[in-house]
Design a protein around this motif. Structure first.
Motif, PDB file in Angstrom:
ATOM      1  N   SER A 831     -22.854  29.975  17.871  1.00  0.00           N
ATOM      2  CA  SER A 831     -22.664  29.285  16.587  1.00  0.00           C
ATOM      3  C   SER A 831     -22.028  30.227  15.577  1.00  0.00           C
ATOM      4  CB  SER A 831     -24.005  28.817  16.027  1.00  0.00           C
ATOM      5  OG  SER A 831     -24.654  28.020  16.951  1.00  0.00           O
ATOM      6  N   TYR A 854     -20.350  17.452  17.249  1.00  0.00           N
ATOM      7  CA  TYR A 854     -21.602  18.193  17.396  1.00  0.00           C
ATOM      8  C   TYR A 854     -22.765  17.292  17.772  1.00  0.00           C
ATOM      9  CZ  TYR A 854     -18.944  22.016  15.441  1.00  0.00           C
ATOM     10  OH  TYR A 854     -18.008  22.966  15.233  1.00  0.00           O
ATOM     11  N   GLY A 913     -25.259  22.750  18.856  1.00  0.00           N
ATOM     12  CA  GLY A 913     -24.959  21.488  18.186  1.00  0.00           C
ATOM     13  C   GLY A 913     -25.690  21.374  16.864  1.00  0.00           C
ATOM     14  N   LEU A 917     -23.810  21.366  13.356  1.00  0.00           N
ATOM     15  CA  LEU A 917     -23.804  20.098  12.622  1.00  0.00           C
ATOM     16  C   LEU A 917     -24.346  20.302  11.207  1.00  0.00           C
ATOM     17  CD1 LEU A 917     -23.146  17.112  12.808  1.00  0.00           C
ATOM     18  CD2 LEU A 917     -25.483  16.687  13.534  1.00  0.00           C
TER      19      LEU A 917
END
Lengths: 955, 118
Positions: A831, A854, A913, A917
């Protein structure tokens, strides 16, 4: 068919109409009908056993410790009610298909209807009274949805709310009553409770239990003084009224009184309360019904009246009364459902339900005229129709009932009520169908298609059949009565016949019918008298009551909850500290068993940095950017502390989380003020300091206390250490615990993380869809902006770093099972690599290169982890059992393949994700209109501005 | 060593409580984060403090640290990120909607809220 299936079918089927909404109205109603029919047939397959006098049972343990089991039983009484619920339900579904207009959401309607049906069937089949309560509450909720189905009508909403308030309150009382009953009997199973008549009636708690249970029954079955909600529930679509008020909802209270009849009835308390309430309700309902001009209101009050009649019969406590009650439940369900449907047809065709605007319909609607008249005459108690038979039995029973020492009180009131009942039934025929044809109907009515008239006609055929040949219903009614009475009494020998000879009940019946005809003849003067008489309006009283309760609640709450959240927090903290202090002073403290470990210089240095940063943060927190710097220092020191204290995985997690948290807070700070003003007084700050210091000392004392002592019991960690390699195939015990031993926990945690990210996304959507959007787009930055937001140097650096960071992430992921690392940490590292691209080149550039949304990555992660867990089912192992093996592909070295790695992949994806997000949602807020979106990675790009290139592009 | 960890936890808790009692959303969020640190370290310390003994199985090592609190705290750290993100978003939404990041409702706001509810 299994009882479970009969109860479950309507609930499972409730999903279908909503899904079939797009497939058309016929499909939607059709599937509902099929579901109901399947449950109905399933019920009928149990008929032979029930007729043989058996009680069918089925049970699954649910929470046995609380005495709550999913136990169902089916005896005669339960079968009778389930038969009415499902049988009339089928007719109602067919009727509703043609009744609802194109503007109504049919899928929602049938979903509610099936939910309601399932809850009702659940009530009458529950063996466990706690389970019964669950279904009881479900009927209150689903009937709320049904009554308020026409959300656009204020009467519908008010009626639904009133019904929910009254029946829900009664339901609460009943929970109390049922718990007491279960405590007395020592079991929550109905079959056990029904055996403990003596114990229950001898208990000093009998009266409170009786009162509470009756409160539930009376509110549900609209008995005086709770009768007022039922007429207001008439704002519902007519199929709902026909269903709820003939066979189901209001019969739930009656059912429960019948079900508990063997243990509760026969005492003076039961007799006095139930008979009196029933009698009052019967007379009151009948009188009011006569003077209502709305067809449905008339039927509503007549329902109230008939429920009173049944209640009264149950109240007398004799076996004959109980049998009459059962018979009348059957008869009332048939003629009243038919009458409601006829009212619906008239409303549907003439567009009015006002009796004053109707009349002479017999020429225009012959079919409706015939069946509605037959049903109404049955309600009036005319021979050769089923209503006559049970009314006769009621009068017979009334004749033998002595209330408050007076032998004539009950018979007189019963005749009085029957007289009004006959009068309003005649009025329903006389003022709607008879009389001259008019020319001022809102629309000229005519008979509807068979879809609307066939269901009531089927019911009227039953009305006539039972009325002419009562012996047809006799065995069934006696079977139901036998199971109602249980061992408390013998089934009466009396035969069902039309002619009993010249008995007092016949004279009473004749008096009621003749009196009813006379009353209708003098209707106009009677109505004037009624209109002139003062009478309380239940709705006004109810609303005033609710308003006062709300005011009282506000008076209480607003004084303590004045909106000062920091005050609540201070109070909560102080309370926690005091509670901890109390526990500390009242508990026993063992001696220290551990010795202090030596302190190294490096540890002191780290500790000092942490302390300095924390103190700095507290004193300088008003400068928010500086506060974030301090936060970073604290986070870093905590990570260093973890590594120092032999927790490498924690250190790696902490430091990566720290990075994304700081990025997130910086993004948020972009929109928030950059400093906090000084608002609190010195006094308040010193108060807060006292609370904070007390809390800090408490935390410190507690920690120091347990750090100096060994655990009181053996920890399960030894097991994990011993089995990590043998069972989980990994040497990094922390990771093996996460993905294997406690994999289910981890699975839950990644779902929580995913939900948090989706919540952030949803909040962003809500913000950007509202008035905030314009403000965001036009906002003036409160800080000087960088001239070069996406500098070339940073872009180049992050691009070069990207593959390196990804590789590190990949490496950390792979080694996770045996060395510090794993899915969580790798997910955070990856990330960070992606976030760097957003930071360097801007949101649009990065978003345009995003190949997978995402949300999908979160979903894929959860799915992979879940499927890995499910995979173990195929080899007959419990969820999430892991397996591993060693593979060697020449020329590489032998390496390990574990299903846990697949699970870890799910964790990894979910973390990537969720983090992305969240951060992406924040950056979407940052777009501004004054700065156009750019698709270029760098703002200042010499090659773009090169005249040669511009020439090329132009040429 | 134990004293250092205990005092650090105590200090983080105290600072966290103090900041939570402030009147603006941002310091409250910072306070919450500080308490998160304190709680995580507290949970971790429940395995007692061990220096120089990894939770990774190795040949000829007999002394290991307690791996269980570590595993529990690891997920707690990640979840606390999710929680912080949600709380910050709510605070941000409230600020953007009302142009005010005060934590406490003033007397006027409360009155309007009551009216809305009725």
């Amino acid at each position: 068919m299994s009882l479970f299936l009969v109860v479950a079918l309507p609930f499972l089927g409730a999903l279908l109409p909503g899904l079939m909404n797009q497939a058309g109205r016929a499909a939607c109603a059709g599937i509902t009908f099929v579901v109901s029919l399947a449950a109905f047939i399933g019920l009928l397959t149990n008929l032979p056993a029930v007729l043989a006098g058996e009680t069918i049972k089925a049970s699954i343990d649910w929470i046995p410790l609380l005495g709550l089991n999913f136990s169902l039983m089916l005896d005669g009484l339960g079968f009778f009610f389930a038969f009415l619920i499902l049988g009339i339900g089928l007719l109602i579904i067919a009727y509703a298909r043609h009744y609802l207009s194109r503007n109504d959401n049919m899928g929602a309607f049938f979903t509610y209807l099936l939910l309601f049906q399932g809850a009702m069937v659940g009530i009458v089949m529950s063996d466990n009274i706690l389970l019964l309560l669950v279904f009881w509450e479900l009927t209150s909720l689903s009937s709320f949805l049904l009554i308020g189905f026409w959300k656009h009508l204020p009467e519908g909403r008010q009626g639904a709310r009133m019904a929910l308030t009254v029946t829900g309150m009664g339901g609460l009382a009943m929970i109390g009553g049922m718990l007491i009953l279960g405590e007395i009997a020592g079991s929550y199973n109905l079959s056990d409770i029904l055996q403990s008549r003596e114990a229950i009636q001898a208990s000093p708690l009998y009266l409170p239990a009786l009162l509470l249970i009756l409160l539930g029954c009376f509110t549900k079955s609209a008995q005086f003084p709770f009768h007022f909600w039922l007429p207001h529930a008439m704002a519902a679509p007519t199929p709902v009224s026909a269903y709820l008020h003939s066979a189901t909802m209001v019969k739930a209270g009656i059912f429960l009184m019948a079900r508990l009849w063997p243990v509760l009835s026969g005492t003076p308390e039961w007799f006095a309360i139930v008979t009196t309430a029933g009698l009052i309700t019967m007379v009151l309902g009948a009188v009011i019904a006569l003077f209502k001009h709305d067809l449905k209101a008339l039927l509503a009050f007549s329902t109230v009246s008939h429920l009173g009649l049944i209640t009264m019969l149950l109240g007398t406590g004799t076996a004959f009364g109980a049998m009459a009650a059962v018979f009348h439940i059957l008869n009332h369900a048939t003629f009243k459902a038919a009458l409601f449907m006829s009212a619906g047809i008239i409303d549907h065709e003439a567009h009015t339900r006002d009796i004053r605007r109707l009349g002479g319909l017999r020429h225009l609607m012959p079919i409706t005229f015939i069946f509605a008249t037959l049903a109404a005459l049955s309600m009036a108690g005319i021979p050769f129709l089923n209503g006559f038979l049970s009314k006769e039995m009621m009068l017979e029973e009334a004749n033998h009932t002595v209330l408050f020492g007076s032998p004539w009180l009950v018979p007189a009131l019963a005749v009085f009520g029957s007289l009004f009942s006959a009068a309003y039934s005649f009025r329903y025929v006389g003022h709607v169908f008879l009389g001259p044809k008019r020319d001022d109907y809102p629309t000229t009515p005519h008979d509807p298609g068979p879809g609307l008239w066939l269901p009531p006609v089927i019911l009227v055929v039953l009305v006539v059949a039972i009325g002419v040949a009562p012996f047809l219903a006799e065995p069934f009614v006696k079977m139901v009565t036998a199971s109602l009475l249980g061992e408390a009494a013998e089934v009466p020998k009396a035969y069902f016949k039309i002619w009993h000879g010249l008995v007092p009940a016949l004279y009473m019946s004749i008096a009621a019918v003749v009196g009813g005809l006379i009353l209708l003849a003098v209707y106009r003067p009677a109505l004037r008298l009624w209109d002139a008489a003062p009478r309380p309006e239940a709705k006004v009283i109810f609303e005033a009551l609710i308003e006062n309760v709300v005011k009282l609640a506000q008076g209480l709450i607003l004084r303590s909850h004045n909106g000062a959240f920091s005050r609540y927090a201070a109070l909560a903290m102080s309370f926690i500290i005091l509670a901890g202090y109390y526990a500390w002073t009242t508990g026993t403290v063992g001696d220290a068993t551990r010795t202090l470990q030596p302190v190294t210089a490096i540890a002191v240095a780290g500790w000092a940095t942490l302390v300095a940063a924390t103190i700095g943060l507290v004193f300088l927190h008003r400068n928010r950017l500086l506060a974030l710097v301090f936060m970073g220092v604290i986070g870093l020191m905590v990570s260093v502390g973890f590594i120092f204290l032999s927790a490498p995985d924690l250190a790696m997690t902490q430091i990566t989380v720290e990075v994304v948290t700081i990025v997130l807070l910086l993004l948020a700070l972009n929109f928030l003020p950059k400093s906090s003003p000084i608002e609190s007084s010195a006094l308040r700050r010193s108060r807060d300091t006292v609370v904070a210091v007390a809390g800090g000392l408490a935390a410190m004392g507690l920690t120091y206390h347990f750090l100096m002592r060994d655990a009181v019991d053996q920890s399960i960690s030894a097991f994990h250490l011993a089995n990590s390699y043998k069972g989980g195939g990994g040497t990094n015990v922390v990771n093996v615990i996460l993905v294997d031993f406690r994999g289910f926990d981890t699975y839950g945690e990644i779902i929580v993380l995913g939900i948090a990210a989706l919540l952030i996304f949803a909040l962003t959507e809500a913000l950007l869809g509202g008035p905030v959007r314009a403000r965001l787009l036009n906002r003036e930055p409160d800080m000087p902006q960088a001239g070069d937001a996406h500098p070339g140097m940073m872009v180049v650096l992050t691009r070069v770093m990207m593959p390196v960071v990804l590789m590190v992430g990949f490496y950390v992921f792979l080694r996770g099972h045996n060395e510090p690392g794993g899915g969580f940490i790798a997910g955070l590292i990856v990330s960070i690599a992606v976030v760097m691209q957003y930071m360097a080149s801007g949101f649009n550039w990065a978003a345009a290169r995003l190949r997978y949304p995402y949300h999908g990555i979160i979903g894929a992660g959860v799915l992979i982890a879940g499927l890995t867990g499910i995979g173990s089912w195929f080899v007959g192992k419990p969820f999430l059992t892991s397996d591993f093996t060693y593979v060697r592909i020449p020329p590489f070295e032998k390496f390990e393949l574990a299903t846990a790695a697949l699970f870890d992949l799910g964790v990894f994806l979910a973390v990537v994700g969720a983090v992305m997000l969240s951060l992406e949602s924040y950056s979407r807020l940052a777009r501004r209109s004054e700065r156009p979106d750019t698709e270029h990675p760098i703002d200042i790009d010499p090659s773009r501005d090169d005249p040669e290139n511009i020439m090329k592009a132009g040429g | 060593m134990e004293l250092l960890v205990a005092s650090a936890i105590g200090l983080l808790t105290a600072a966290g409580i103090y900041l939570i009692l402030r009147l603006r959303t941002f310091p409250v969020i910072l306070g919450l984060s500080l308490i998160t640190y304190a709680v995580n370290v507290f949970l971790f310390a429940s395995g007692r403090l061990t220096i120089g003994a990894p939770p990774v199985l190795m040949d000829d090592v007999t002394r290991y640290t307690d791996p269980l609190p570590q595993a529990l705290v690891l997920t707690a750290i990640v979840i606390s990120f999710g929680m912080t993100a949600v709380v910050v978003m709510i605070a941000l939404g409230a600020f953007l909607g009302a142009d005010d990041d005060a934590v406490d409702d003033g007397p006027d706001e409360q009155a309007t809220e009551t009216e809305d509810a009725v």
